[in-house]
Design a protein around this motif. Structure first.
Motif, PDB file in Angstrom:
ATOM      1  N   THR A  40      61.051  57.574  60.458  1.00  0.00           N
ATOM      2  CA  THR A  40      62.395  57.040  60.226  1.00  0.00           C
ATOM      3  C   THR A  40      62.568  56.769  58.737  1.00  0.00           C
ATOM      4  O   THR A  40      61.601  56.493  58.028  1.00  0.00           O
ATOM      5  N   HIS A  79      66.526  62.584  66.704  1.00  0.00           N
ATOM      6  CA  HIS A  79      65.563  61.558  66.295  1.00  0.00           C
ATOM      7  C   HIS A  79      65.852  61.241  64.830  1.00  0.00           C
ATOM      8  O   HIS A  79      66.240  62.133  64.064  1.00  0.00           O
ATOM      9  N   ALA A 400      66.693  51.117  65.329  1.00  0.00           N
ATOM     10  CA  ALA A 400      66.887  51.215  66.781  1.00  0.00           C
ATOM     11  C   ALA A 400      68.044  50.330  67.225  1.00  0.00           C
ATOM     12  O   ALA A 400      68.847  50.722  68.085  1.00  0.00           O
ATOM     13  N   LEU A 403      71.276  52.077  66.183  1.00  0.00           N
ATOM     14  CA  LEU A 403      71.545  53.205  67.065  1.00  0.00           C
ATOM     15  C   LEU A 403      72.004  52.731  68.446  1.00  0.00           C
ATOM     16  O   LEU A 403      72.870  53.341  69.074  1.00  0.00           O
ATOM     17  N   ASP A 404      71.418  51.637  68.914  1.00  0.00           N
ATOM     18  CA  ASP A 404      71.823  51.090  70.209  1.00  0.00           C
ATOM     19  C   ASP A 404      73.273  50.623  70.160  1.00  0.00           C
ATOM     20  O   ASP A 404      74.045  50.842  71.112  1.00  0.00           O
ATOM     21  N   HIS A 414      73.996  59.327  68.932  1.00  0.00           N
ATOM     22  CA  HIS A 414      73.173  58.165  68.650  1.00  0.00           C
ATOM     23  C   HIS A 414      72.380  57.756  69.890  1.00  0.00           C
ATOM     24  O   HIS A 414      71.258  57.274  69.778  1.00  0.00           O
ATOM     25  N   LEU A 418      68.432  57.367  69.945  1.00  0.00           N
ATOM     26  CA  LEU A 418      67.850  56.090  70.358  1.00  0.00           C
ATOM     27  C   LEU A 418      66.826  56.303  71.470  1.00  0.00           C
ATOM     28  O   LEU A 418      65.743  55.722  71.443  1.00  0.00           O
ATOM     29  N   ARG A 419      67.172  57.140  72.463  1.00  0.00           N
ATOM     30  CA  ARG A 419      66.234  57.379  73.562  1.00  0.00           C
ATOM     31  C   ARG A 419      64.913  57.946  73.041  1.00  0.00           C
ATOM     32  O   ARG A 419      63.832  57.530  73.437  1.00  0.00           O
ATOM     33  N   VAL A 422      62.974  55.216  71.030  1.00  0.00           N
ATOM     34  CA  VAL A 422      62.341  54.205  71.872  1.00  0.00           C
ATOM     35  C   VAL A 422      61.199  54.815  72.680  1.00  0.00           C
ATOM     36  O   VAL A 422      60.133  54.220  72.830  1.00  0.00           O
TER      37      VAL A 422
END
Length: 546
Positions: A40, A79, A400, A403-404, A414, A418-419, A422
């Protein structure tokens, strides 16, 4: 030694290209490895603004080009590592354009290799490449635009090169509006070439440059029209006033006619600021303190000294409270736009009321940009170093969360990112083995970065000193003259723009043109050395004949 034949020259040229390609791929490989290792990007307080739900709907603050790049990277890779990969590939394209330009202008593989190392192995450039910020994208576009401008002006570039230049200029403005400096610089060079061809460009080339400028201007106007339809103002952002008040807030004319209802509140504490704090804006006190004071005007940010003096009071708080209390009294389609309009009017009134003080501020800021902004390092949070890994893991958690937030707003791209983030967290695990591996990698990478830092900064200053002087000499090849003219004028225009509008964070604001400035220094040094060598040969020749 007999002269080399054409086949020998062709083979040498191919070997030079292969050498440059191999070195470029090795440096790109290091970048890609760092991207996958980190997973990231690093974040700043501004980073969340680039994670937009639908960037083509035009945010009120951030211009659309960089959020679109972020959105596309997340859409393709699903990602956050996609953002770092996009940055690395953007660097590769811009670096190749700059290296190809230097090789064409000097005819030297050695000079091109030095250019590649300067563009590819400076710590500051790499640090911004790892950040979720727009400076790196603008840095790439400045380099690409410079190479295309020389192609259009002096190397016979046709319609495709002209169109590409227009698109790059437009993209640069829509990444950060400060790129209007590039448009202004190209317009000045084209106008000079039109009036008296001598800057490496003919009138026909000047017409092509003007066509590229027209394309960029029309695209910007179209963007402003879309912005007006959405936000009610023919502009590219509702942030101009915030930027202006951060720059000249200490000069606000408390007795002027603009917004007397707000100035009544400001008179309770602003005179004390103007007496006790404002002189710091023209002193060599840390630029960080000056930046915090600007943020106090625009956003209400404080440090310990401001808190002790004014508690929670700030010009930003006064303006926002006034807008909230009587929103109908201020033009604008949103509270943010109304506040920005107030700031804009107060700043313009301050400049017109105190033009000499404003000129002194601009002159001081120009010096501050040159003193502080031309460094080759950017050690904020030790980006990319092993000691930054714990904080970077916190960045991943924060990303995260951002993005959530976007995913809950319905942004599919997004949600996918995020998936994956995580399910498969960034591969940075702050344990002894990882820290040791990063320490080893850092030592390998930092050695050439440290060795290049001194020549990089020296070439920046050589570019400032020699490039405008070489433009006055006869016998400079037209493409080289065009490169010096466009490059140096672009750097000068951006320096002037920052000095006049905002020089709050010099190490960051000059990043987009530092590579160009170092390459200008390289071209100037190479040209000066070649001319001196030619002069020495001419002096030796008569003696040898005797």
């Amino acid at each position: 030694m007999p002269p080399r034949s054409a086949p020998d020259d062709a083979r040498a040229s191919r070997r030079g290209v292969l050498l440059l390609l191999a070195c470029g791929l090795a440096i790109l490989g290091l970048r890609l490895a760092a991207a996958f290792a980190l997973g990231t990007p690093y974040l700043t307080d501004d980073s969340a603004g680039y994670l937009q739900h639908r960037p083509w709907q035009l945010d009120e603050v951030r211009t659309a080009a960089y959020p679109m790049l972020v959105w596309a990277a997340l859409a393709v890779v699903s990602h956050p590592v996609g953002i770092l990969l996009a940055h690395a590939l953007g660097w590769a394209a811009a670096a190749w354009a700059a290296v190809a330009l230097v090789r064409r202008l000097t005819g030297s593989t050695a000079a091109a290799l030095v250019a590649l190392l300067l563009v590819g192995l400076t710590q500051k450039g790499w640090a911004f490449e790892l950040l979720l910020m727009s400076e790196h994208a603008q840095r790439c576009l400045f380099l690409a635009g410079w190479a295309l401008a020389v192609l259009v002006l002096a190397e016979g570039g046709g319609a495709r090169a002209t169109a590409a230049l227009g698109v790059v200029l437009l993209a640069n403005v829509l990444v950060k509006p400060s790129a209007v400096a590039a448009l202004a610089a190209l317009a000045l060079v084209a106008a000079a070439a039109w009036r008296s061809p001598g800057l490496g460009a003919s009138r026909a080339a000047a017409r092509r440059a003007i066509a590229a400028l027209a394309l960029a201007a029309l695209g910007t106007a179209a963007y402003m029209g879309l912005f007006a339809a959405r936000h009610g103002a023919f502009d590219v952002t509702s942030f101009t006033g915030h930027n202006a008040i951060a720059h000249v807030g200490h000069m606000v004319d408390l007795d002027g006619p603009a917004h007397p209802e707000i100035k009544r509140e400001l008179k309770a504490f602003l005179p004390r600021y103007q007496m006790d704090f404002a002189p710091d804006r023209l002193s060599d006190e840390s630029w960080v303190a000056s930046m915090v004071q600007g943020a106090w005007f625009a956003f209400g940010s404080t440090d310990e000294r401001l808190r002790q003096a004014f508690g929670g009071a700030s010009p930003s708080g006064v303006v926002r409270a006034a807008v909230a209390a009587a929103p109908g009294s201020y033009p604008g389609t949103s509270p943010h736009a109304k506040v920005d309009g107030v700031f804009k009017r107060l700043a313009l009134e301050a400049v017109l009321a105190r033009p000499i003080d404003y000129a002194r501020l601009a002159a001081y800021n120009l010096g501050k940009l040159l003193r502080v902004g031309l460094d080759a390092f950017y050690w904020w949070r030790d980006i990319g170093m092993p000691q930054s890994l714990p904080a970077h893991r916190a960045d991943a958690d924060r990303l995260a969360g951002d993005l959530d937030r976007m995913a809950r707003a319905g942004a599919t791209v997004h949600a996918e990112a995020l998936r994956n983030l995580v399910a498969e967290p960034p591969p940075v695990q702050v344990d002894a083995a990882t820290a040791d591996a990063f320490a080893l990698a850092a030592s390998v990478v930092l050695l050439p970065m440290a060795l290049l830092a001194v020549p990089y900064v020296a070439l920046e200053w050589i570019g400032i000193a020699l490039a405008p002087c070489l433009l006055l000499l006869r016998g400079i090849a037209p493409p080289l003259r065009a490169a010096l003219a466009v490059g140096w004028t672009t750097v000068a225009a951006l320096l002037a723009l920052m000095a006049l509008l905002n020089a709050a964070e010099p190490p960051r604001f000059l990043v987009p043109v530092q590579d160009m400035l170092a390459l200008l220094g390289l071209l100037s040094t190479w040209t000066t050395g070649a001319r001196i060598a030619a002069w020495l040969r001419s002096r030796r020749a008569p003696a040898e004949r005797r």
